[in-house]
Design a protein around this motif. Structure first.
Motif, mmCIF file in Angstrom:
data_model
loop_
_atom_site.group_PDB
_atom_site.id
_atom_site.type_symbol
_atom_site.label_atom_id
_atom_site.label_comp_id
_atom_site.label_asym_id
_atom_site.label_seq_id
_atom_site.Cartn_x
_atom_site.Cartn_y
_atom_site.Cartn_z
ATOM 1 N N VAL A 38 0.842 -1.206 0.000
ATOM 2 C CA VAL A 38 0.000 0.000 0.000
ATOM 3 C C VAL A 38 0.877 1.257 0.000
ATOM 4 O O VAL A 38 1.828 1.369 0.770
ATOM 5 C CB VAL A 38 -0.959 0.000 1.207
ATOM 6 N N THR A 63 -3.640 1.927 -3.487
ATOM 7 C CA THR A 63 -4.295 2.771 -2.482
ATOM 8 C C THR A 63 -4.752 2.010 -1.246
ATOM 9 O O THR A 63 -5.040 2.621 -0.210
ATOM 10 C CB THR A 63 -5.510 3.478 -3.105
ATOM 11 N N GLY A 64 -4.855 0.685 -1.333
ATOM 12 C CA GLY A 64 -5.320 -0.089 -0.179
ATOM 13 C C GLY A 64 -5.472 -1.548 -0.548
ATOM 14 O O GLY A 64 -4.949 -2.016 -1.569
ATOM 15 N N HIS A 65 -6.186 -2.287 0.284
ATOM 16 C CA HIS A 65 -6.467 -3.689 -0.012
ATOM 17 C C HIS A 65 -7.759 -4.092 0.682
ATOM 18 O O HIS A 65 -8.256 -3.401 1.591
ATOM 19 C CB HIS A 65 -5.315 -4.596 0.438
ATOM 20 N N LEU A 80 -5.101 -6.332 -3.636
ATOM 21 C CA LEU A 80 -4.775 -4.922 -3.575
ATOM 22 C C LEU A 80 -5.822 -4.121 -4.324
ATOM 23 O O LEU A 80 -6.499 -4.649 -5.227
ATOM 24 C CB LEU A 80 -3.398 -4.658 -4.197
#
Length: 424
Positions: free
Chosen positions: A372, A412-414, A419
């Motif tokens: 991330v 940007t995130g998971h 992901l």
């Protein structure tokens, strides 16, 4: 080419490993050329009892979904127990693992002529494996190349050698030609696959090793963007393969056939590595390639496994840094030595497998979290997914490039399994 203009082809139902995926594309080509476009071909797996059950379910489902179509059953389960599948009224023909790769097999006069339902020969009599040229699969995102088949080892839990035969290698020149052809037809990534990949070359003149083949491909096919290796036996990774990791075109991911984390159980499995050797290998590979990620197979509930034995497998997930764990509940396969050993209670096997999967889920979340905030390239697959070079799955928000393209992506995130990112 749209779906409306796609030429007709047989229906392929593929179960099991990546080698089966590759072989299904070869069969699709042979059957299409032979005009068997109304047939259903089911390529089975025999690795567990559950895999065999799934094959039988797939056959029954195919017969309902394709009334009147020939149902042609092949693969490891068909090779190991052809009589069981021949006894199913839905099945038209049972075809052996060697026979399925021969163009002659799929000619209607050969395949459907006469009344002989089983076309399965002795797989142990097969001595050679030939390259089969195909134009690829998966929307040109990646393609598989078979470099080896069969296995000379006899792990006590495994039925696969009886479905695949003894180890035999595709000569390096044929492998390079296939890889070059796939690159020329637009593939970004090529995956080397086989039953026991690290035994490649042992039956060839001079007994070259897998690392020699990998280095040869990278040198002779300079336009290949990414080469990936499928599941390998940890104990047989050679020095040349470790050296090849210095080339960034070799994907920083290896799936290791570990099977257990306790030395006594490994001996009873007839594996050829120890717990400490597995841990040392993963460290060595990370030293050679710091961005390396690992997958692994681990079996829960092998016969005679105690809680202490199992705990060693649980700890191995963290000690080897395994990010992508395939946890299997032990399943006795008739005809294997392990099936005759004292068995662990089924409820305990199920519970231990769940605990292994939970450890794998925790390790995956930690692996995802490390990505991330980074910006990286990812190979776009079908649907809304892509994969990083270390095989981490990624969901890209917004409009995706076509499958087979590389997308520069900001992570940007998971969501605990994938992901999440946006195009950079």
């Amino acid at each position: 080419m749209t779906d409306a203009t796609m030429p007709p082809s047989p229906t392929l139902i593929t179960l099991g490993c990546r080698l089966n995926t590759y072989e299904s594309e070869v069969m699709r080509s042979h059957a299409s050329e032979a005009g068997l476009n109304d047939a259903v071909i089911i390529n089975t797996c025999a690795v567990t009892s559950e895999a065999v059950r799934s094959a039988r379910q797939a056959i029954r489902r195919a017969a309902k979904d394709h009334p009147g179509a020939p149902i042609l059953v092949t693969g490891c389960a068909a090779q190991v127990d052809p009589a069981m599948f021949a006894a199913m009224p839905e099945v038209t023909r049972v075809i052996g693992n060697h026979e399925k790769m021969q163009a002659e097999t799929w000619k209607p006069a050969t395949l459907l002529g006469g009344h002989e339902k089983v076309r399965v020969n002795d797989i142990m009599s097969v001595r050679e494996t030939a390259a089969h040229l195909i134009d690829g699969m998966e929307g040109r995102a990646r393609a598989y190349v078979q470099v080896q088949n069969g296995c000379d080892h006899r792990c006590t839990f495994c039925i696969i050698p009886y479905g695949r035969g003894n180890s035999r290698s595709v000569p390096a020149g044929e492998v390079v030609a296939q890889v070059r052809r796939l690159v020329e037809t637009g593939h970004h990534e090529v995956v080397l696959t086989g039953v026991d990949l690290t035994s490649w070359g042992a039956d060839l003149p001079g007994a070259p090793q897998l690392g020699n083949l990998v280095q040869r491909i990278l040198k002779l096919v300079p336009d290949l963007a990414q080469l990936r290796i499928s599941s390998i036996d940890a104990i047989e990774i050679d020095d040349a393969l470790v050296e090849a990791l210095s080339d960034v075109r070799l994907a920083p991911y290896m799936h290791l056939s570990l099977q257990h984390g306790d030395d006594l159980i490994l001996k009873r499995m007839k594996r050829r590595h120890s717990r400490n050797q597995a841990i040392a290998l993963t460290q060595r590979l990370r030293d050679a390639r710091p961005d390396m990620a690992f997958g692994a197979d681990l079996i829960a509930g092998f016969p005679t496994e105690t809680e202490a034995h199992f705990d060693n497998s649980l700890r191995l997930v963290e000690e080897c840094g395994i990010s992508f764990l395939h946890a299997f509940p032990y399943s006795p396969r008739p005809g294997t030595p392990a099936a005759r050993m004292p068995q662990v209670a089924k409820a305990e096997i199920k519970a231990r497998a769940a605990r292994l999967r939970a450890a794998g889920d925790k390790a995956l979340v930690a692996h995802l979290a490390r990505h991330v905030g980074s910006t990286t390239d990812a190979l776009v697959e079908r649907g809304a997914t892509a994969r990083l070079p270390d095989f981490t799955p990624l969901q890209i928000e917004g409009d995706l490039p076509p499958a087979g393209r590389v997308a520069r992506t900001h992570i940007t995130g998971h969501n605990n399994t994938h992901l999440v990112g946006t195009l950079a």
